[in-house]
Design a protein around this motif. Sequence first.
Motif, mmCIF file in Angstrom:
data_model
loop_
_atom_site.group_PDB
_atom_site.id
_atom_site.type_symbol
_atom_site.label_atom_id
_atom_site.label_comp_id
_atom_site.label_asym_id
_atom_site.label_seq_id
_atom_site.Cartn_x
_atom_site.Cartn_y
_atom_site.Cartn_z
ATOM 1 N N HIS A 131 0.753 -1.225 -0.032
ATOM 2 C CA HIS A 131 0.205 -0.127 0.013
ATOM 3 C C HIS A 131 0.873 1.322 0.084
ATOM 4 O O HIS A 131 1.760 1.245 0.742
ATOM 5 N N GLU A 132 0.612 2.184 -0.848
ATOM 6 C CA GLU A 132 1.390 3.421 -0.942
ATOM 7 C C GLU A 132 1.584 4.157 0.037
ATOM 8 O O GLU A 132 2.459 5.102 0.413
ATOM 9 N N HIS A 133 0.596 4.171 1.114
ATOM 10 C CA HIS A 133 0.605 4.853 2.264
ATOM 11 C C HIS A 133 0.961 4.078 3.729
ATOM 12 O O HIS A 133 0.634 4.378 4.554
ATOM 13 N N PHE A 134 1.473 2.693 3.457
ATOM 14 C CA PHE A 134 1.963 2.014 4.459
ATOM 15 C C PHE A 134 2.981 2.766 5.319
ATOM 16 O O PHE A 134 3.899 3.489 4.888
ATOM 17 N N ASP A 135 2.610 2.865 6.692
ATOM 18 C CA ASP A 135 3.762 3.677 7.386
ATOM 19 C C ASP A 135 4.218 2.280 8.450
ATOM 20 O O ASP A 135 3.688 1.820 9.293
ATOM 21 N N ASN A 185 -2.232 1.153 7.444
ATOM 22 C CA ASN A 185 -2.295 0.854 5.880
ATOM 23 C C ASN A 185 -1.338 -0.667 5.778
ATOM 24 O O ASN A 185 -0.669 -0.774 4.784
ATOM 25 N N ASP A 186 -1.357 -1.514 6.728
ATOM 26 C CA ASP A 186 -0.806 -2.658 6.449
ATOM 27 C C ASP A 186 -1.274 -3.692 5.877
ATOM 28 O O ASP A 186 -1.851 -4.640 6.354
ATOM 29 N N ILE A 187 -1.063 -3.572 4.604
ATOM 30 C CA ILE A 187 -1.764 -4.469 3.536
ATOM 31 C C ILE A 187 -0.818 -4.337 2.189
ATOM 32 O O ILE A 187 -0.334 -3.334 2.081
ATOM 33 N N THR A 213 -5.672 3.407 14.481
ATOM 34 C CA THR A 213 -6.277 4.286 13.268
ATOM 35 C C THR A 213 -7.481 3.621 12.769
ATOM 36 O O THR A 213 -8.087 2.629 12.974
ATOM 37 N N GLU A 214 -8.272 4.454 11.914
ATOM 38 C CA GLU A 214 -9.580 4.126 11.364
ATOM 39 C C GLU A 214 -9.312 2.621 10.506
ATOM 40 O O GLU A 214 -10.235 2.454 10.037
ATOM 41 N N ASN A 215 -8.176 2.342 10.071
ATOM 42 C CA ASN A 215 -7.949 1.257 9.477
ATOM 43 C C ASN A 215 -7.576 0.167 10.140
ATOM 44 O O ASN A 215 -7.064 -0.866 9.461
ATOM 45 N N MET A 216 -7.686 -0.050 11.228
ATOM 46 C CA MET A 216 -7.417 -0.917 12.318
ATOM 47 C C MET A 216 -8.558 -1.218 13.028
ATOM 48 O O MET A 216 -9.440 -0.634 13.479
ATOM 49 N N PHE A 217 -8.498 -2.746 13.534
ATOM 50 C CA PHE A 217 -9.603 -3.059 14.456
ATOM 51 C C PHE A 217 -8.979 -3.979 15.583
ATOM 52 O O PHE A 217 -7.935 -4.573 15.128
ATOM 53 N N CYS A 218 -9.479 -4.156 16.697
ATOM 54 C CA CYS A 218 -8.901 -5.055 17.613
ATOM 55 C C CYS A 218 -9.884 -6.378 17.766
ATOM 56 O O CYS A 218 -11.090 -6.343 17.734
ATOM 57 N N ALA A 219 -9.224 -7.383 18.215
ATOM 58 C CA ALA A 219 -10.085 -8.967 18.369
ATOM 59 C C ALA A 219 -9.325 -9.299 19.362
ATOM 60 O O ALA A 219 -7.814 -9.616 19.410
ATOM 61 N N GLY A 220 -9.830 -10.051 20.267
ATOM 62 C CA GLY A 220 -9.344 -10.678 21.333
ATOM 63 C C GLY A 220 -10.059 -10.641 22.633
ATOM 64 O O GLY A 220 -11.117 -10.121 22.790
ATOM 65 N N PHE A 235 -5.690 -5.696 14.043
ATOM 66 C CA PHE A 235 -5.966 -6.152 12.430
ATOM 67 C C PHE A 235 -6.193 -5.008 11.866
ATOM 68 O O PHE A 235 -6.617 -4.068 11.920
ATOM 69 N N THR A 236 -5.773 -5.372 10.472
ATOM 70 C CA THR A 236 -6.214 -4.547 9.184
ATOM 71 C C THR A 236 -7.443 -4.619 8.929
ATOM 72 O O THR A 236 -8.002 -5.668 8.694
#
Length: 257
Positions: free
Chosen positions: A90-94, A100-102, A177-184, A231-232
């Motif tokens: 992804h062009e905006h991966f940080d 943007n971990d994809i 960020t808005e591009n992440m969510f948590c599970a667990g 997670f992404t």
Amino acid sequence: MHVCGVSNRKMRIVGGNITEVHEFPWIAGFSTRGKFYCAGSLITRKHILTAAHCLDGLNMREIQIVLGNHNRVSHENTVVRRRIKSARIHEHFDPYSFNNDIAVIEMDISVEFDSVIRPACLPQNQVSDYTGTMAVAAGWGRIGERESLSNVLRKVDLPILSDEECQTAGYAKKQLTENMFCAGYLKGQRDACQGDSGGPLHVTGAHGNLEVIGIISWGRGCARPQFPGVFTKLTNYLDWLRNHLDGECVCPPPQVR
């Protein structure tokens, strides 16, 4: 016709169970210089979905992709090995925040779908709220924060947390960020771990097929209390994915007649 997201169940993973052989026929293992380190999900005959950090800074020519595997240290006759033809990070991966971990990999040779190797389904709805849904992560990652990698594919059930639950856990708000969510679980005990990165987090879709809605991305340690896995959020990237699959179909689940 091979439909996506069909598990072979007969009915970084901590606190989970060994999967049935080829239960997740889209999961891919990555190794470099002979060492296993990440995972991904087959989404077309030639494309694999993974985390950007599984590719960033690495020599693509040294990465080997293995499909059709269960026990990664035995040489199963179902195994298919591929190399990377090209990759789109992804062009905006940080690489510092993992925003943007994809990434999408195009393999050097396409695969044929069969009972052992099949594609994953992607989410059909960009606005789905999965909060409270029980999801399943899979991988060959460490079975504990200080433990070794798993030889066999493992899975673990993880509830998807709300944004509020995620933000009030142990992470600093600026880390999420808005591009992440948590599970667990906020009490810990079950989680993905190092080596699971890039692999899939699934939910059961409306048609009974498994949909990959998250990419295993990062976390503080493994299964620590107050630090659920991050997670992404794949629903944020469906258009990006379609633009980077060279016109290949992302198999939809079967339609109800």
